[in-house]
Design a protein around this motif. Structure first.
Motif, PDB file in Angstrom:
ATOM      1  N   ARG A 133      -6.171 -41.602  64.099  1.00 50.52           N
ATOM      2  CA  ARG A 133      -6.561 -42.282  63.088  1.00 50.52           C
ATOM      3  C   ARG A 133      -8.123 -42.419  63.206  1.00 50.52           C
ATOM      4  O   ARG A 133      -8.501 -41.856  64.510  1.00 50.52           O
ATOM      5  CB  ARG A 133      -6.112 -43.657  63.149  1.00 50.52           C
ATOM      6  N   ASN A 181      -6.435 -38.962  69.223  1.00 50.69           N
ATOM      7  CA  ASN A 181      -6.065 -40.275  68.367  1.00 50.69           C
ATOM      8  C   ASN A 181      -5.636 -39.790  66.976  1.00 50.69           C
ATOM      9  O   ASN A 181      -6.202 -38.546  66.648  1.00 50.69           O
ATOM     10  CB  ASN A 181      -7.174 -41.531  68.188  1.00 50.69           C
ATOM     11  N   ASP A 204     -19.432 -43.126  70.958  1.00 46.21           N
ATOM     12  CA  ASP A 204     -19.077 -44.570  71.033  1.00 46.21           C
ATOM     13  C   ASP A 204     -19.489 -44.925  72.388  1.00 46.21           C
ATOM     14  O   ASP A 204     -19.737 -44.242  73.665  1.00 46.21           O
ATOM     15  CB  ASP A 204     -17.687 -44.881  70.753  1.00 46.21           C
ATOM     16  N   TYR A 236      -8.272 -37.367  65.758  1.00 49.13           N
ATOM     17  CA  TYR A 236      -9.527 -37.660  66.459  1.00 49.13           C
ATOM     18  C   TYR A 236      -9.251 -36.906  67.606  1.00 49.13           C
ATOM     19  O   TYR A 236      -8.547 -37.347  68.528  1.00 49.13           O
ATOM     20  CB  TYR A 236      -9.658 -39.255  66.624  1.00 49.13           C
ATOM     21  N   GLU A 275     -16.889 -45.804  65.705  1.00 44.00           N
ATOM     22  CA  GLU A 275     -17.347 -44.537  65.198  1.00 44.00           C
ATOM     23  C   GLU A 275     -17.600 -44.476  63.635  1.00 44.00           C
ATOM     24  O   GLU A 275     -18.385 -43.990  63.056  1.00 44.00           O
ATOM     25  CB  GLU A 275     -16.941 -43.273  65.689  1.00 44.00           C
ATOM     26  N   GLY A 304     -11.852 -43.536  64.737  1.00 43.50           N
ATOM     27  CA  GLY A 304     -12.336 -44.563  65.862  1.00 43.50           C
ATOM     28  C   GLY A 304     -13.251 -45.597  65.318  1.00 43.50           C
ATOM     29  O   GLY A 304     -13.556 -45.707  64.215  1.00 43.50           O
ATOM     30  N   ASP A 305     -13.140 -46.539  66.124  1.00 43.19           N
ATOM     31  CA  ASP A 305     -13.846 -47.833  65.774  1.00 43.19           C
ATOM     32  C   ASP A 305     -14.454 -48.118  67.144  1.00 43.19           C
ATOM     33  O   ASP A 305     -13.841 -48.539  68.168  1.00 43.19           O
ATOM     34  CB  ASP A 305     -12.882 -49.124  65.672  1.00 43.19           C
TER      35      ASP A 305
HETATM   36  N1  GLY Z   1     -13.749 -45.871  69.786  1.00 43.36           N
HETATM   37  C1  GLY Z   1     -12.535 -45.396  70.432  1.00 43.36           C
HETATM   38  C2  GLY Z   1     -11.204 -45.514  69.697  1.00 43.36           C
HETATM   39  O1  GLY Z   1     -11.231 -46.081  68.558  1.00 43.36           O
HETATM   40  O2  GLY Z   1     -10.224 -45.319  70.199  1.00 43.36           O
END
Ligand code: GLY
Ligand code: AMP
Length: 427
Positions: A284, A282, A210, A266, A289, A286-287
């Motif tokens: 959950r 993390n 990302d 993650y 990704e 990724g956003d």
């Molecule tokens: N792209 C990083 C996150 O979701 O934490």
């Protein structure tokens, strides 16, 4: 299956789209106007655990898939478990891998998982003493969830003192900043890897990359993420090593401590001269990704999610050939002071690609809302355009072509997503 997806971002839209390909009956809480195309959306608040459980019960769903970290840290999976509803996501105790950096660092130390040397500080004086001991630059992190704003790489005492004071004295992040992790700065290239787990076994996703900074060339402030690509050019041997040396010991360690981790792990890493070391976990997806990974997943993720929830993950994940690139469109003022209300043009005409189409382009909604018959930006990250193509160069060109068909006055997007990615990270 009847599945309830919790969340309202482009990540949840991508998950909903993936699940919709396999005939699942989908609901979303609260969802968004893009998710509406593949799921029934219900009013819901992400911090209302009881409300989410009541909705899942009323809909008699077979499975709840939780997108964002906040409801996980509030214990939504524990509450669903207690109500006898299967959920994909970690319990509140297991979610501490993300919701407490102090817990995560001490956990890694207990289980020999490679990470930067650290100290925990409860006062500005302790934080500065630790920073001086590690030398500059030095990294200071708020213990709890801080929406991506809880970390500073301090070049010297002035920056370290300012951040420590804001956390510990002014309580900028409330209790989330009541303790700090102070850690050694690690040089290298960042990478992240995602693993499904049922509490015991793991299944690895293709690596994704990302782009966290707002501006081209990795300049400007940190954001939630302005774009992504997958598969990232990470050597397969390195990915296998990270699975063996980081992901498996993490899952085994959590089980051993009585908090088995079921859901999506993650792992954020720094690849440096001393090998791969963990920067953060993390709990959950990724956003952004997830938006680039979902078009590459070959099978039915719903089955895998249900297996994880049951503690019986059976098979590895399978992926299609090709690459995907995703570009985020954000509102003016993002990330400091996002301005909402801008009219989005070009979105209603956006096609809904068929799964068979190897050369598809998607528009995953995040901050969009309906205003009469128009779509307007509701602030922050508005959408992610994702293209899947045989080569990364084609995927990148197609994603930008898609972006150009959408208009938002003052909208912001990076121009260099997936450019020069080959060779940028490891092998
Ligand atoms: N792209 C990083 C996150 O979701 O934490
Ligand atoms: P985190 O939320 O812990 O991943 O930290 C956010 C960002 O800060 C990371 O993506 C890195 O860019 C940077 N960072 C965190 N820890 C370190 C470290 N020990 N050395 C170098 N950079 C770091």
């Amino acid at each position: 299956m009847r599945i309830l997806i919790v969340g309202s971002g482009a990540r949840e839209h991508a998950l909903a789209w993936q699940l919709s390909r396999f005939g699942h009956q989908l609901h979303a809480a609260p969802g968004n106007p893009g998710i509406e195309r593949v799921a029934r959306c219900h009013d819901a608040r992400l911090d209302d655990v009881a409300g989410l459980v009541a909705l899942a019960r009323a809909l008699a769903v077979d499975l709840v898939v939780v997108g964002p970290e906040a409801p996980l840290a509030l214990g939504v999976v524990d509450a669903l478990d207690a109500a006898g509803i299967a959920a994909f996501g970690p319990t509140r105790t297991a979610a501490r891998l993300e919701s407490s950096k102090v817990f995560a660092k001490e956990f890694m130390a207990r289980h020999g998982i490679p990470s930067a040397p650290f100290r925990v500080a409860g006062s500005v004086e302790d934080a500065l003493a630790a920073a001086h001991a590690f030398g500059w630059p030095c990294v200071l992190k708020a213990d709890g969830l801080a929406a991506g704003k809880g970390v500073v790489v301090a070049r010297g005492e002035f920056e370290a003192r300012a951040f420590a004071g804001a956390c510990l004295r002014e309580r900028r992040f409330g209790d989330a900043g009541a303790r700090l992790v102070v850690e050694e700065f690690l040089p290298g290239e960042e990478a992240s890897l995602f693993f499904l787990s049922d509490g015991e076994r793991v299944a690895r996703f293709e690596p994704a990359r990302d782009y966290k900074r707002l501006l081209d060339g990795d300049l400007g402030p940190n954001t939630g993420g302005m774009g992504a690509l997958a598969p990232a050019p990470l050597d397969a041997g390195l990915c296998a090593r990270i699975e063996a040396e980081v992901a498996r010991p993490t899952i085994a360690g959590m089980a051993q401590e009585g908090a088995p981790f079921r859901g999506l792990l993650y792992v954020g890493l720094m690849l440096g001269p001393a090998g791969a070391r963990v920067l953060e976990y993390n709990v959950r997806f990724g956003d952004p990704e997830t938006q680039v990974l979902m078009p590459l997943v070959a099978g039915d993720l719903g089955e895998h999610f249900a297996e994880c929830a049951r503690g019986a993950l059976r098979s590895p994940l399978e992926f299609t050939d090709g690459f995907s690139a995703g570009v985020v469109l954000a509102t003016p003022g993002y990330p400091e002071a996002p301005r909402a209300g801008g009219v989005l043009a070009g979105l209603e005409r956006w096609p809904s690609p068929e799964e068979e189409d190897a050369n598809a382009t998607w528009c995953f909604h995040a901050g969009t809302r309906r205003d009469d018959d128009r779509l307007v930006a509701s602030g922050g990250r508005v959408l992610t355009i994702v293209a899947r193509r045989p080569t990364l160069g084609e995927a990148r060109r197609a994603a930008y072509e898609g972006l150009r068909s959408i208009a938002l006055v003052g909208g912001q997007a990076r121009g260099d997503i997936a450019a020069l990615a080959q060779g940028a990270v490891g092998g």
